[in-house]
Structures are given as C-alpha cells and as structure tokens.
Design an enzyme around this catalytic site. Structure first.
Site, short mmCIF file in Angstrom:
data_model
loop_
_atom_site.label_atom_id
_atom_site.label_comp_id
_atom_site.label_asym_id
_atom_site.label_seq_id
_atom_site.Cartn_x
_atom_site.Cartn_y
_atom_site.Cartn_z
CG HIS A 85 -3.65 -8.03 -0.98
ND1 HIS A 85 -4.35 -7.80 -2.16
CD2 HIS A 85 -2.53 -8.72 -1.35
CE1 HIS A 85 -3.66 -8.32 -3.18
NE2 HIS A 85 -2.57 -8.88 -2.72
CG ASP A 87 -6.32 -4.41 -1.95
OD1 ASP A 87 -5.74 -5.33 -1.33
OD2 ASP A 87 -5.70 -3.48 -2.51
CG ASP A 118 -2.65 -10.36 -6.58
OD1 ASP A 118 -2.51 -10.17 -5.37
OD2 ASP A 118 -2.21 -9.59 -7.45
CD GLU A 152 -0.19 -6.00 -2.40
OE1 GLU A 152 0.99 -6.26 -2.64
OE2 GLU A 152 -1.07 -5.97 -3.30
CG ASP A 179 0.03 -11.36 -2.43
OD1 ASP A 179 -0.67 -11.82 -3.35
OD2 ASP A 179 0.15 -10.14 -2.21
CG HIS A 212 -8.13 22.55 -37.37
ND1 HIS A 212 -7.17 22.16 -38.29
CD2 HIS A 212 -9.34 22.30 -37.96
CE1 HIS A 212 -7.75 21.72 -39.37
NE2 HIS A 212 -9.10 21.79 -39.20
NE ARG A 327 7.03 -3.57 -10.34
CZ ARG A 327 5.93 -3.95 -9.70
NH1 ARG A 327 5.99 -4.37 -8.44
NH2 ARG A 327 4.77 -3.89 -10.29
CB SER A 398 6.34 -4.50 -4.96
OG SER A 398 7.20 -4.21 -6.05
N1 BES Z 1 0.90 -10.46 -5.24
C1 BES Z 1 1.47 -9.28 -5.78
C2 BES Z 1 2.95 -9.20 -5.58
C3 BES Z 1 3.75 -10.17 -6.39
C4 BES Z 1 3.53 -10.31 -7.73
C5 BES Z 1 4.74 -10.90 -5.81
C6 BES Z 1 4.27 -11.20 -8.47
C7 BES Z 1 5.49 -11.77 -6.53
C8 BES Z 1 5.24 -11.93 -7.87
C9 BES Z 1 0.83 -8.05 -5.16
O1 BES Z 1 -0.53 -8.19 -4.93
C10 BES Z 1 1.00 -6.92 -6.10
O2 BES Z 1 0.54 -7.00 -7.19
N2 BES Z 1 1.65 -5.85 -5.68
C11 BES Z 1 1.75 -4.66 -6.44
C12 BES Z 1 2.12 -3.54 -5.51
C13 BES Z 1 1.99 -2.17 -6.07
C14 BES Z 1 0.63 -1.89 -6.66
C15 BES Z 1 2.31 -1.14 -5.02
C16 BES Z 1 2.77 -4.82 -7.55
O3 BES Z 1 3.76 -5.53 -7.39
O4 BES Z 1 2.55 -4.24 -8.62
MN MN Z 2 -1.50 -7.83 -6.93
#
Ligand code: BES
Ligand code: MN
Length: 438
Positions: A85, A87, A118, A152, A179, A212, A327, A398
């Site tokens: 990704h 972004d 990232d 992403e 990632d 107030h 999560r 994620s």
């Molecule tokens: N690269 C991360 C995912 C990740 C973080 C995998 C740490 C393993 C360890 C990814 O870019 C990310 O930050 N994903 C978000 C998704 C969310 C915004 C829907 C996340 O995990 O917060």
């Molecule tokens: Mn990320």
C-alpha cells in the site's frame, strides 16, 4: 544469482533515490486534502513499473486509485501476487518529528520519513528485486502481479470490491506481502497470523450547547462524565472486555501454539524498558505475546470534548466523543462485534444523554496454514537471503485485505516482513533500515 546481487549493490544509490522520491509524496489516505497526493504516488509507481518493462495500469475506485502491474512469462507458470500500500497514516503530532515527515532524512543506514517502513520502503524492495532479476536474467520463472493500493490505512473497502469484481485478472497461486515486521533485528520472520479489526466512534450528547459550568453545573448532565462512565464499563479488573457475547466466537489458543510463543526469545523486561513502562497490563491469564497476537482487544484511540486548550475555561460541554479500535481473532467478525458493542453501549448509557455511533469498517483476522503453497519455498528463500531460518510469528496489527485473498481468490498470503517492530510505524520519526531495504 550472484550477478543479480551485484546489480542490486551497484544500484543501491538509485534504489534509495527512488525511495526518497516516493517518500516525499504525502499520500495520507485518511485526509481529503491529500487525495491528489495519493494519486501522485500512484502515478509515480506507474512510472517505475514502466521503466522496468511491466504492463501497468491505473485502476480507478470510488476512492484512491489502484496500481496493477503485470509480468507474464507463461500462463502455465505459477503466479505470485505481490501486494502493498502506497498510502500512509496521518503525521500528527507533528512537533515530535525531528525533521519533517515528508522530507526524508538519511542518517547512517536509516531513512526517516512517514511511510518509510509502512509500507513504501517494504514494497519498493520487491519492485527493485523484480527489476534486478529482469535486467540481469531477462526473465523470471514465474508470473508476477503487483497490486498496490492507496486505502489500506482506511480498511481497504474499495480494494475488496475491486478484487471481487476482477477475480479473473487477479488469479494467483500465492500472495506475498511485506507489511509486517521481523521478530527482532537480524531475525527474519514469517508471520502466519494477523488480527482483524473493528473500529467505532461514539458521540455522547447532553445539553444542546456548551454551558457555563457554574450556572448549569449540578443540574445538567455532563456528556464528558457520561462518556467516561461508559468507557469505564467496557473492561473488568482482569482486563477482560465486558461486552456480552464479545468472546463467544473466539477460537481458543491451542497448547502447541502457546508453547511456540513461549519458546520465542521475548524479553519482557526489555519490552517495558523500551517503552518506559512501570509495568505491563493486559488480559490476565495470557502472556504478553498472546495478548498482542492472539487475543482480542479493545483500545481507546482518542477521547475528545470540552475545553482542552491553554488555561482554564469553566464550561459544561454539550458533547464528548471517543474513537475505538477492537482487534479481532478467528472466528470473530467485525459486523457481529460492532453490533454487540453498540447494543452494550446503548444499554449502559444513562437515559439522560443521547449516544450515536460512527463505525468505519473492519476486517476479519487471518491465519495462514503452515502447509500453505510455497511456504517451504519461502523458508528456503529466507535461509538463502538472510543466512538463517525464519521464525514463525503472529502479529497484532491488521492488513484488512489478506482475508479477502484467502476467501475470494483462494490464495494464501506469505507475510514476510522486512521492517522492525520499532520502526515507529504510525508514530513520529518513522524509519526503515537501509540494510533491511537492501
Ligand atoms: N502494516 C500494518 C499492519 C501491521 C502492523 C501488521 C503491525 C503487523 C504488525 C498496516 O499498514 C496497518 O497499520 N494496518 C492498520 C489497518 C487499519 C487501519 C484498518 C492497523 O492495523 O491498524
Ligand atoms: Mn499501517
């Protein structure tokens, strides 16, 4: 292969220059003001793919565009889909950055910029690997599809739709993603599990305007106070989430896996020290790694409302709000969890305030079977590349689209992180080791 490695060494400065260019583009997907920058990042990648001779297309979505590049050698060969990704996350708090987030700084063997690890640095390594193979060997013994998206960090809703609508074009035998991170420096890792996610925002409304605090305080409900009461009821003293039904679908951890986690060289003291923590706190009965990798959680991402500026302002705010991320682990679904969350909050909220919700998408967790296609080859490749066996880990973050590859394309994902857990992803002074990049 030696001449491929030589090509990489010879082009180190060019590779880094391309990384710097990409990192200069503030492609923050969550902020509307940066939509044009997201497109610029996509166009920059199109250029890179053109330069190395891949067939590449910009594919529009309802949001930021997708970059789809293909190298087809022979339809009968296996196809690898490499996903990443372009972004990045927002940059605030800006004042904590040593140098501006989109003016990449190289210090020794480290590059600092938003998106360095990232995920721009990590996926660019794959593009450069393909470049080196094609330039030196003229071909690769597989077909490769690059799928790079710009949403992403906003849960990949439009990419999910794109995949469902373009299954044929995206057909592949395996997906490769860098990632995630390595378990520790110099310890290459294959991540076989990611947590899912469900995000929510709640807004608690009291009086129809700020008041107030002296004139009205005492008789008028304070929405900030009510918000705190709600939040305080989301977990018990054992760190367990109190939302009824929250754990119903959770697949319990198996003994072999708990043993495998325990066998990893994890140093809790070091963990606390690195974060300046006096102690750790989580769901009781689970180890630190279990809590972060394989148990569901609920975190407050932010709380807002009332006056938080300089000095005092005696106000009784009209509203207050908070953002949450939960999560998830197999077999929880974001839809069910969201419904349970809303029902519970609605139920525990006092009748004298109004509560509204703003969910913003989610994704299921994923676990990749150890006997997935090409898992053994990935282990072999890592042994060759890093000179040591990878460790098998799960991670708590994620990558929303990974489950879609499994469910819609029938392809498993090899999560081969090149970054480090302390690369400051999502935080100030994000970085990526140029050694990891190379
Ligand atoms: N690269 C991360 C995912 C990740 C973080 C995998 C740490 C393993 C360890 C990814 O870019 C990310 O930050 N994903 C978000 C998704 C969310 C915004 C829907 C996340 O995990 O917060
Ligand atoms: Mn990320």
């Amino acid at each position: 292969m030696d001449s491929v490695l030589q090509y990489i060494q010879d082009h180190k400065q060019d590779f880094i220059a391309d990384l710097v260019e990409l990192l200069r583009i503030p492609s923050i997907s969550a902020q509307r003001d940066h939509a044009a920058d997201c497109r610029r990042a996509a166009l920059y990648l199109i250029d890179l793919f053109n330069q190395i001779g891949l067939t590449v297309e910009l594919r529009e979505t309802a949001g930021h565009p997708i970059v789809l590049a293909k190298y087809v050698n022979d339809e009968r060969l296996p196809t690898i889909l490499i996903y990443g990704h372009y972004d990045v996350q927002p940059v605030d708090p800006l004042d904590l950055w040593k140098t501006p987030p989109f003016e990449p700084r190289i210090e020794g063997e480290t590059i600092y910029a938003r998106g360095a690890t990232d995920n721009k640095g990590q996926f660019l390594a794959h593009i450069k690997a393909v470049e080196a193979l094609l330039k030196v060997q003229g071909e690769m013994p597989v077909n490769v599809t690059f799928l790079l998206e710009g949403e992403e960090e906003c849960a990949s809703g439009n990419l999910e739709k794109f995949i469902k609508e373009n299954k044929d074009e995206l057909r592949c035998d395996v997906v490769v993603v860098s990632d995630t991170s390595m378990f520790a420096e110099g310890m290459p890792s294959i991540c076989y599990g990611l947590r899912g996610i469900c995000t929510e925002e709640i807004r608690v409304e009291g009086p129809n305007q700020d008041l107030h605090s002296g004139i009205y305080g005492g008789a008028v409900p304070n929405p900030a106070e009510e918000l705190c009461r709600i939040i305080a009821q989301l977990k018990d003293a054992e760190g367990r989430i109190t939302i009824p039904g929250f754990y119903d679908d959770v697949v319990p951890m198996e003994e072999w896996e708990r043993e495998a986690f325990a066998a990893l060289p994890f140093d809790e003291k070091q963990f606390k020290k690195a974060l300046d923590l006096n102690g750790s706190h989580g769901e009781s009965g689970y180890s630190n790694l279990e809590q972060r990798w394989a148990r569901p959680t609920l975190e407050i991402n932010g709380i807002f409302g009332g006056y938080t500026g300089e000095g005092s302002k005696t106000v009784l705010p009209g509203w207050a709000g908070a953002k949450f991320s939960m999560r998830l682990v197999p077999n929880q679904t974001p839809e069910t969890i969201d419904r349970l969350f809303q029902n519970y909050v609605q139920r525990i909220a006092a009748e004298y305030v109004k509560v509204s919700f703003k969910p913003s998408g989610g994704a299921k967790a994923v676990v990749v079977p150890r006997d997935a296609l090409f898992m053994d080859e990935a282990v072999e490749a890592i042994k060759k590349g890093f000179g040591r066996e990878p460790v098998f880990i799960r991670e708590g973050g994620s990558i929303p689209i990974v489950i879609t590859y499994q469910e819609e394309l029938g392809a498993n994902t090899l999560l081969i992180g090149l970054g480090q857990a302390d690369d400051n992803a999502h935080a100030p002074n994000e970085k990526f080791s140029l050694r990891d990049f190379m």
